[in-house]
Design a protein around this motif. Structure first.
Motif, PDB file in Angstrom:
ATOM      1  N   GLU A   1       0.836  -1.210   0.000  1.00  0.00           N
ATOM      2  CA  GLU A   1       0.000   0.000   0.000  1.00  0.00           C
ATOM      3  C   GLU A   1       0.870   1.259   0.000  1.00  0.00           C
ATOM      4  OE1 GLU A   1      -4.176  -1.262   2.192  1.00  0.00           O
ATOM      5  OE2 GLU A   1      -2.559  -0.420   3.417  1.00  0.00           O
ATOM      6  N   VAL A   2       1.934   1.234   0.780  1.00  0.00           N
ATOM      7  CA  VAL A   2       2.860   2.363   0.836  1.00  0.00           C
ATOM      8  C   VAL A   2       3.454   2.635  -0.546  1.00  0.00           C
ATOM      9  CG1 VAL A   2       5.188   3.014   1.621  1.00  0.00           C
ATOM     10  CG2 VAL A   2       3.491   2.211   3.268  1.00  0.00           C
ATOM     11  N   ILE A   3       3.910   1.584  -1.193  1.00  0.00           N
ATOM     12  CA  ILE A   3       4.536   1.735  -2.517  1.00  0.00           C
ATOM     13  C   ILE A   3       3.539   2.305  -3.521  1.00  0.00           C
ATOM     14  CG2 ILE A   3       5.513   0.464  -4.471  1.00  0.00           C
ATOM     15  CD1 ILE A   3       6.733  -1.481  -2.376  1.00  0.00           C
ATOM     16  N   GLN A   4       2.323   1.794  -3.524  1.00  0.00           N
ATOM     17  CA  GLN A   4       1.327   2.271  -4.478  1.00  0.00           C
ATOM     18  C   GLN A   4       0.944   3.724  -4.210  1.00  0.00           C
ATOM     19  OE1 GLN A   4       0.317   0.641  -7.241  1.00  0.00           O
ATOM     20  NE2 GLN A   4      -0.697   2.564  -7.776  1.00  0.00           N
ATOM     21  N   TYR A   5       0.802   4.073  -2.937  1.00  0.00           N
ATOM     22  CA  TYR A   5       0.429   5.445  -2.581  1.00  0.00           C
ATOM     23  C   TYR A   5       1.512   6.442  -3.014  1.00  0.00           C
ATOM     24  CZ  TYR A   5      -0.617   9.548   0.253  1.00  0.00           C
ATOM     25  OH  TYR A   5      -0.875  10.842   0.669  1.00  0.00           O
ATOM     26  N   GLU A   6       2.769   6.131  -2.688  1.00  0.00           N
ATOM     27  CA  GLU A   6       3.857   7.033  -3.049  1.00  0.00           C
ATOM     28  C   GLU A   6       4.023   7.100  -4.568  1.00  0.00           C
ATOM     29  OE1 GLU A   6       4.972   8.868  -0.819  1.00  0.00           O
ATOM     30  OE2 GLU A   6       4.390   7.788   0.981  1.00  0.00           O
ATOM     31  N   ARG A   7       3.781   5.988  -5.217  1.00  0.00           N
ATOM     32  CA  ARG A   7       3.877   5.936  -6.688  1.00  0.00           C
ATOM     33  C   ARG A   7       2.850   6.861  -7.328  1.00  0.00           C
ATOM     34  NH1 ARG A   7       2.175   0.700 -10.353  1.00  0.00           N
ATOM     35  NH2 ARG A   7       3.582   1.037 -12.118  1.00  0.00           N
ATOM     36  N   ASN A   8       1.621   6.819  -6.815  1.00  0.00           N
ATOM     37  CA  ASN A   8       0.576   7.687  -7.358  1.00  0.00           C
ATOM     38  C   ASN A   8       0.900   9.156  -7.126  1.00  0.00           C
ATOM     39  OD1 ASN A   8      -0.948   5.492  -8.214  1.00  0.00           O
ATOM     40  ND2 ASN A   8      -2.215   5.442  -6.376  1.00  0.00           N
TER      41      ASN A   8
ATOM     42  N   GLY B   1      12.531  12.669  -3.570  1.00  0.00           N
ATOM     43  CA  GLY B   1      11.932  12.906  -2.257  1.00  0.00           C
ATOM     44  C   GLY B   1      10.898  11.844  -1.917  1.00  0.00           C
ATOM     45  N   TYR B   2      10.009  11.554  -2.865  1.00  0.00           N
ATOM     46  CA  TYR B   2       9.005  10.517  -2.616  1.00  0.00           C
ATOM     47  C   TYR B   2       9.642   9.130  -2.537  1.00  0.00           C
ATOM     48  CZ  TYR B   2       4.986  13.565  -2.737  1.00  0.00           C
ATOM     49  OH  TYR B   2       4.070  14.530  -2.416  1.00  0.00           O
ATOM     50  N   MET B   3      10.724   8.929  -3.255  1.00  0.00           N
ATOM     51  CA  MET B   3      11.437   7.650  -3.150  1.00  0.00           C
ATOM     52  C   MET B   3      12.040   7.519  -1.749  1.00  0.00           C
ATOM     53  SD  MET B   3      13.991   6.054  -5.978  1.00  0.00           S
ATOM     54  CE  MET B   3      12.642   5.679  -7.095  1.00  0.00           C
ATOM     55  N   LEU B   4      12.583   8.599  -1.212  1.00  0.00           N
ATOM     56  CA  LEU B   4      13.127   8.588   0.139  1.00  0.00           C
ATOM     57  C   LEU B   4      12.026   8.401   1.177  1.00  0.00           C
ATOM     58  CD1 LEU B   4      15.711  11.523  -0.135  1.00  0.00           C
ATOM     59  CD2 LEU B   4      16.224   9.074  -0.047  1.00  0.00           C
ATOM     60  N   ARG B   5      10.862   8.983   0.919  1.00  0.00           N
ATOM     61  CA  ARG B   5       9.751   8.803   1.853  1.00  0.00           C
ATOM     62  C   ARG B   5       9.314   7.340   1.883  1.00  0.00           C
ATOM     63  NH1 ARG B   5       4.175  12.304   2.078  1.00  0.00           N
ATOM     64  NH2 ARG B   5       3.526  11.021   0.303  1.00  0.00           N
TER      65      ARG B   5
ATOM     66  N   THR C   1       7.868   8.034 -14.828  1.00  0.00           N
ATOM     67  CA  THR C   1       7.960   8.002 -13.376  1.00  0.00           C
ATOM     68  C   THR C   1       7.073   6.908 -12.802  1.00  0.00           C
ATOM     69  OG1 THR C   1       8.459  10.360 -13.263  1.00  0.00           O
ATOM     70  CG2 THR C   1       7.593   9.340 -11.271  1.00  0.00           C
ATOM     71  N   TYR C   2       5.860   6.802 -13.296  1.00  0.00           N
ATOM     72  CA  TYR C   2       4.911   5.805 -12.775  1.00  0.00           C
ATOM     73  C   TYR C   2       5.444   4.397 -12.999  1.00  0.00           C
ATOM     74  CZ  TYR C   2       0.457   3.561 -11.724  1.00  0.00           C
ATOM     75  OH  TYR C   2      -0.518   2.787 -11.153  1.00  0.00           O
ATOM     76  N   LEU C   3       6.035   4.156 -14.164  1.00  0.00           N
ATOM     77  CA  LEU C   3       6.539   2.822 -14.485  1.00  0.00           C
ATOM     78  C   LEU C   3       7.808   2.478 -13.708  1.00  0.00           C
ATOM     79  CD1 LEU C   3       6.016   2.794 -18.362  1.00  0.00           C
ATOM     80  CD2 LEU C   3       4.704   1.511 -16.668  1.00  0.00           C
ATOM     81  N   SER C   4       8.661   3.464 -13.472  1.00  0.00           N
ATOM     82  CA  SER C   4       9.967   3.184 -12.862  1.00  0.00           C
ATOM     83  C   SER C   4       9.930   3.135 -11.339  1.00  0.00           C
ATOM     84  CB  SER C   4      10.986   4.238 -13.307  1.00  0.00           C
ATOM     85  OG  SER C   4      10.637   5.514 -12.805  1.00  0.00           O
TER      86      SER C   4
ATOM     87  N   CYS D   1      11.634  -0.048  -8.343  1.00  0.00           N
ATOM     88  CA  CYS D   1      12.690   0.385  -7.423  1.00  0.00           C
ATOM     89  C   CYS D   1      12.289   0.096  -5.974  1.00  0.00           C
ATOM     90  CB  CYS D   1      12.964   1.877  -7.593  1.00  0.00           C
ATOM     91  SG  CYS D   1      13.811   2.305  -9.126  1.00  0.00           S
ATOM     92  N   CYS D   2      11.067   0.444  -5.614  1.00  0.00           N
ATOM     93  CA  CYS D   2      10.592   0.214  -4.247  1.00  0.00           C
ATOM     94  C   CYS D   2      10.465  -1.274  -3.942  1.00  0.00           C
ATOM     95  CB  CYS D   2       9.249   0.914  -4.034  1.00  0.00           C
ATOM     96  SG  CYS D   2       9.355   2.712  -4.044  1.00  0.00           S
TER      97      CYS D   2
END
Length: 298
Positions: A100-107, A137-141, A254-257, A261-262
């Motif tokens: 859920e975290v990964i999907q939320y940050e991805r969106n 920043g969102y990747m770090l979050r 961005t959405y695909l990559s 990574c996460c």
């Protein structure tokens, strides 16, 4: 004569265009260069990312918010005081929250990337640093949240005299290295997690990260990102000269990559002694050898 004047005019136009491009590039480097070394590197990206409001995650608040949907307060406090694994929180629930975290940050990041990609012309130099900072920043979050779900203690993201702790920078560099599949990053992060689980003193782990056994891997990851960052920034610079297309392509890429990574980081964190005391990872030994930086655990 006319032909000669035409050549001079063309040469003048080319010279002016090159001058404008070089000036814009210098503006971008100056905007991104947070540590003042005149280059674009991974430390700059981490500093920029952490300075964005909402990127720094408070471990206690995050775990409480996520776990209260499934577990009683006593279990949540155990997870906060120790680790979710110590509180006997099921791997299935942790993995579910992580997804859920990964999907939320991805969106979040893909929408922002598309929006920031739209400006063109003189706005390019201003939006490139914002675009890069938001993405990482969102990747770090996401990285902070995943680390906390899988047992890491809170990392210090406070600024001291306008600087972040070198240990924090290096831990986050390791996470980014895992996310991008840099050689050695996965093993180094697992070694760090095993050291924490085995109760190695925090100061020894900090030494390993900043000048001991793990530090050479951090430097290797930094070199990888220094090259990548420079390419990404200036590829984006030219892409955004076509404003609307740049925005659409930027958001889609961005959405695909972001998710793969996460997922790499999640996979690395899932099977350590911090997240799973029975994990069959590198070894049950923390394998931190402080006095010999070249003797990295194999």
């Amino acid at each position: 004569m006319n032909q000669e004047n035409s050549k001079k005019d063309g040469s003048h136009i080319f010279s002016k265009a090159k001058e404008a491009t070089d000036k814009s590039k210098d503006m971008i480097v100056n905007a991104i260069d947070q540590n003042g070394n005149g280059e674009i590197d991974v430390e700059d990206i981490i500093i920029m990312g952490l300075r964005i409001p909402g990127i720094r995650i408070k471990r206690d608040d995050f775990l409480h918010r996520e776990l209260q949907r499934y577990y009683p307060e006593s279990t949540i406090l155990d997870a906060i005081n120790y680790t979710p694994a110590h509180a006997h929180i099921s791997k299935k629930d942790i993995d579910h929250i992580a997804n859920e975290v990964i999907q939320y940050e991805r969106n979040c990041v893909s929408g922002i990337s598309a929006a920031l990609g739209i400006p063109g012309g003189v706005a390019i130099a201003a939006t490139i640093p914002a675009d890069i900072a938001q993405y990482y920043g969102y990747m770090l979050r996401a990285a902070q949240k995943l680390m906390y779900l899988y047992g890491f203690p809170e990392i210090d993201t406070s600024e001291k005299t306008s600087q972040f702790d070198s240990e924090t920078i290096n831990i986050l560099t390791l996470c980014l290295g895992v996310m991008y599949g840099v050689a050695g990053a996965n093993k180094a992060l697992t070694t760090l997690a095993n050291g924490l689980a085995a109760g190695v003193e925090k100061q020894l782990l900090k030494t390993a990260l900043t000048k001991g056994t793990i530090y050479p891997i951090v430097k290797s990851i930094a070199k990888f990102f220094n090259v990548r960052m420079t390419k990404e920034v200036f590829a984006g610079f030219f892409k955004k000269a076509i404003p609307v297309v740049g925005g659409v392509v930027g958001g889609g890429i961005t959405y695909l990559s972001f998710k793969p990574c996460c997922e790499k980081l999640k996979d690395s964190l899932q099977d350590t002694l911090l997240s799973n005391p029975d994990a069959d990872s590198i070894s049950s030994s923390p394998c931190i050898i402080i006095d010999n930086p070249n003797n990295y655990c194999e």
